[in-house]
Design a protein around this motif. Sequence first.
Motif, PDB file in Angstrom:
ATOM      1  N   CYS A 220      -5.708   4.419  -5.999  1.00 49.83           N
ATOM      2  CA  CYS A 220      -4.864   3.351  -6.555  1.00 49.83           C
ATOM      3  C   CYS A 220      -4.449   2.352  -5.479  1.00 49.83           C
ATOM      4  O   CYS A 220      -4.606   1.138  -5.651  1.00 49.83           O
ATOM      5  CB  CYS A 220      -3.608   3.946  -7.200  1.00 49.83           C
TER       6      CYS A 220
ATOM      7  N   GLY B  27     -12.322  -2.397  -4.443  1.00 45.36           N
ATOM      8  CA  GLY B  27     -11.332  -3.223  -5.120  1.00 45.36           C
ATOM      9  C   GLY B  27     -11.595  -4.701  -4.892  1.00 45.36           C
ATOM     10  O   GLY B  27     -11.488  -5.510  -5.823  1.00 45.36           O
TER      11      GLY B  27
ATOM     12  N   VAL C 137       2.690   1.699  -3.390  1.00 42.51           N
ATOM     13  CA  VAL C 137       1.779   2.171  -4.442  1.00 42.51           C
ATOM     14  C   VAL C 137       1.418   3.635  -4.195  1.00 42.51           C
ATOM     15  O   VAL C 137       1.416   4.453  -5.121  1.00 42.51           O
ATOM     16  CB  VAL C 137       0.514   1.287  -4.527  1.00 42.51           C
TER      17      VAL C 137
ATOM     18  N   ILE D 128       1.682  10.816 -10.581  1.00 43.36           N
ATOM     19  CA  ILE D 128       0.520  11.615 -10.982  1.00 43.36           C
ATOM     20  C   ILE D 128       0.899  13.065 -11.271  1.00 43.36           C
ATOM     21  O   ILE D 128       0.502  13.599 -12.308  1.00 43.36           O
ATOM     22  CB  ILE D 128      -0.611  11.479  -9.950  1.00 43.36           C
TER      23      ILE D 128
ATOM     24  N   ILE E  82      -5.959  -1.526  -5.229  1.00 45.63           N
ATOM     25  CA  ILE E  82      -5.027  -2.638  -5.421  1.00 45.63           C
ATOM     26  C   ILE E  82      -5.025  -3.542  -4.198  1.00 45.63           C
ATOM     27  O   ILE E  82      -5.057  -4.775  -4.324  1.00 45.63           O
ATOM     28  CB  ILE E  82      -3.612  -2.113  -5.754  1.00 45.63           C
TER      29      ILE E  82
ATOM     30  N   ALA F  28       2.428   6.532  -6.814  1.00 44.33           N
ATOM     31  CA  ALA F  28       1.350   7.344  -7.391  1.00 44.33           C
ATOM     32  C   ALA F  28       1.521   8.817  -7.024  1.00 44.33           C
ATOM     33  O   ALA F  28       1.219   9.702  -7.831  1.00 44.33           O
ATOM     34  CB  ALA F  28      -0.005   6.827  -6.929  1.00 44.33           C
TER      35      ALA F  28
ATOM     36  N   LEU G  41      -6.093  10.358  -6.234  1.00 40.25           N
ATOM     37  CA  LEU G  41      -5.637   9.188  -6.988  1.00 40.25           C
ATOM     38  C   LEU G  41      -4.660   8.275  -6.250  1.00 40.25           C
ATOM     39  O   LEU G  41      -4.776   7.061  -6.373  1.00 40.25           O
ATOM     40  CB  LEU G  41      -5.060   9.609  -8.332  1.00 40.25           C
ATOM     41  N   PRO G  42      -3.706   8.780  -5.482  1.00 41.07           N
ATOM     42  CA  PRO G  42      -2.842   7.840  -4.760  1.00 41.07           C
ATOM     43  C   PRO G  42      -3.626   6.943  -3.798  1.00 41.07           C
ATOM     44  O   PRO G  42      -3.359   5.742  -3.714  1.00 41.07           O
ATOM     45  CB  PRO G  42      -1.859   8.747  -4.006  1.00 41.07           C
TER      46      PRO G  42
ATOM     47  N   TYR H 292       0.848  -1.200   0.000  1.00 48.65           N
ATOM     48  CA  TYR H 292       0.000   0.000   0.000  1.00 48.65           C
ATOM     49  C   TYR H 292       0.881   1.248   0.000  1.00 48.65           C
ATOM     50  O   TYR H 292       0.678   2.168  -0.792  1.00 48.65           O
ATOM     51  CB  TYR H 292      -0.932   0.004   1.212  1.00 48.65           C
TER      52      TYR H 292
END
Length: 148
Positions: free
Chosen positions: A44, A135, A9, A17, A48, A13, A40-41, A6
Amino acid sequence: MSYPRYALVFLIASFAIPVGLWAIERVTGYAPSATILWILPVLCAGMIEGQKFAAATGRTPTGLEAWGFARVATMLAMAISLALAVPLIIFAGGEIRSSLDAVMGDPELRMIAGAVFVFYMLVIFGMNRLFFGMGAKNEMKALARRRG
């Protein structure tokens, strides 16, 4: 749930971005909204992790698991966000520095900044919970389609 994944990612991101938005602006002349930089981070990383959870367990997380994930993931996201902001704060110049000095010098502005930080943290917490569950649900649907 892998909190190191996590965090990785989220970190990737957080760098990718802004570079992508900068490239879009350079190529098209259009500047996308900067609001997406903090949404967005989390999206994402949460999505995931939800997908990986469902793939590993074959189920969606319970409410308790999802809220627990959101709590830890939010602490990670806030720690990473603060770590990325510290160099900006330390080396800031010009308008950023004068704005920071004004906020730090005024007790009322410090309270407002603190309230904004708490609000930001609550929004990140809710988004982590939402995207983790989303997700996992999406992965369960994909697994069902693959099985036929």
